[in-house]
Design an enzyme around this catalytic site. Structure first.
Site, PDB file in Angstrom:
ATOM      1  CB  SER A   1      -0.754   0.013   1.065  1.00 22.00           C
ATOM      2  OG  SER A   1      -1.565   1.158   1.349  1.00 22.00           O
TER       3      SER A   1
ATOM      4  CB  THR B   1     -12.352  -1.455  -4.324  1.00 19.15           C
ATOM      5  OG1 THR B   1     -12.057  -0.765  -2.894  1.00 19.15           O
ATOM      6  CG2 THR B   1     -11.040  -1.650  -5.133  1.00 19.15           C
TER       7      THR B   1
ATOM      8  CE1 TYR C   1      -4.080  -2.303   4.535  1.00 18.98           C
ATOM      9  CE2 TYR C   1      -3.097  -0.255   4.235  1.00 18.98           C
ATOM     10  CZ  TYR C   1      -3.691  -1.527   3.673  1.00 18.98           C
ATOM     11  OH  TYR C   1      -3.785  -1.457   2.377  1.00 18.98           O
ATOM     12  CB  ALA C   2       1.375   1.675   7.647  1.00 18.93           C
TER      13      ALA C   2
ATOM     14  CE  LYS D   1      -1.702  -4.681   2.699  1.00 16.91           C
ATOM     15  NZ  LYS D   1      -1.842  -5.784   1.596  1.00 16.91           N
TER      16      LYS D   1
ATOM     17  CB  ILE E   1      -7.867   0.962  -6.097  1.00 16.86           C
ATOM     18  CG1 ILE E   1      -6.144   1.268  -6.182  1.00 16.86           C
ATOM     19  CG2 ILE E   1      -8.302   0.181  -7.116  1.00 16.86           C
ATOM     20  CD1 ILE E   1      -5.715   1.737  -7.405  1.00 16.86           C
TER      21      ILE E   1
END
Length: 246
Positions: free
Chosen positions: A134, A181, A146-147, A150, A179
């Site tokens: 990401s 989605t 998350y970061a 990732k 993106i």
């Protein structure tokens, strides 16, 4: 038979039932590849030609079992580690179990699949592994778990590229920005002021599509990309060039 040829290639895509993963599956199916989608949810399109296997990829034990079974029945030479999860929280509010959950999904699952399918790649002297990270690895608020996990995928990419290149196996990362989605629509509604602000901060002034992301993945998976390994490609409309909070 050449295991790297489109007609015989078997590709495993994690999280291939929707969004980016679904677009990757469509691209590979159009290339004539045999695609296996590992996801906890079935694809929205019941007519999808991708082989679907239901599995919770955050459950390492279940993932090990599925990977071992696939390794016995298929010669998998391509892996797209796309499945991901983001639960936003400021640093003071991040539960430790969120780190464990995302580490299982973003780090353990790619390792499990690579270990399971590596013998087939080594035997074929060919392999392609693409990790989906990401743009958030460059920094963003509410993204500690998350970061960090990732970013760990990029570490795996660079390490595996060094270890596996001698076998004709390349390992690369695609790092998406915004993106379009269904998940993005739920997080940042289409008509919301936040989406407008975020879009204005992207160099190309628009949000990317799953197909555009899949195109980048397809480049790394291609037989002709044999001299590109250990790289991270930001597919973010230029957002990685500045401080856009994506």
């Amino acid at each position: 038979m050449n295991p790297s040829s489109s007609s015989t290639s078997v590709t495993v895509v994690t999280g291939g039932s929707a969004g980016i993963g679904e677009a990757v599956c469509r691209l590979l199916l159009a290339r004539g590849q045999h695609v296996i989608n590992l996801d906890r949810n079935p694809p929205a399109d019941a007519s999808s030609a991708a082989q679907f296997i239901e599995v919770d990829l955050s459950d390492s034990r279940a993932t090990v079992q599925v990977a071992a079974e696939l390794a016995k029945t298929h010669s998998v030479t391509r892996i797209v580690n796309n499945a991901g999860l983001n639960i936003p929280n400021l640093v003071q509010d991040v539960p430790l179990e969120h780190i464990d959950l995302m580490a299982s999904l973003h780090l353990k699952t790619p390792l499990i699949l690579t270990q399971a399918f590596l013998p087939a790649m080594q035997a074929a002297r060919f392999g392609r592994i693409v990790n989906i990270a990401s743009r958030a690895v460059l920094g963003n608020t509410h993204r500690s778990a998350y970061a960090s996990t990732k970013a760990g995928m990029i570490g795996l990419t660079r390490t595996w590229a060094l270890e596996l290149g001698q076998y004709g196996i390349t390992v690369n990362t695609v790092a998406p920005g915004m993106i379009d989605t269904a998940l993005m629509a739920r997080t940042v509604p289409v008509d919301s002021p936040l989406r407008k602000t975020m879009t204005e901060r992207i160099a190309v002034k628009r949000i990317g599509t799953p197909d555009e992301l899949a195109h980048a993945v397809g480049f790394f998976l291609d037989e002709g990309s044999s001299y590109v390994t250990g790289q991270t490609l930001y597919v973010c409309g230029g957002a990685s060039l500045g401080g856009a909070p994506l």
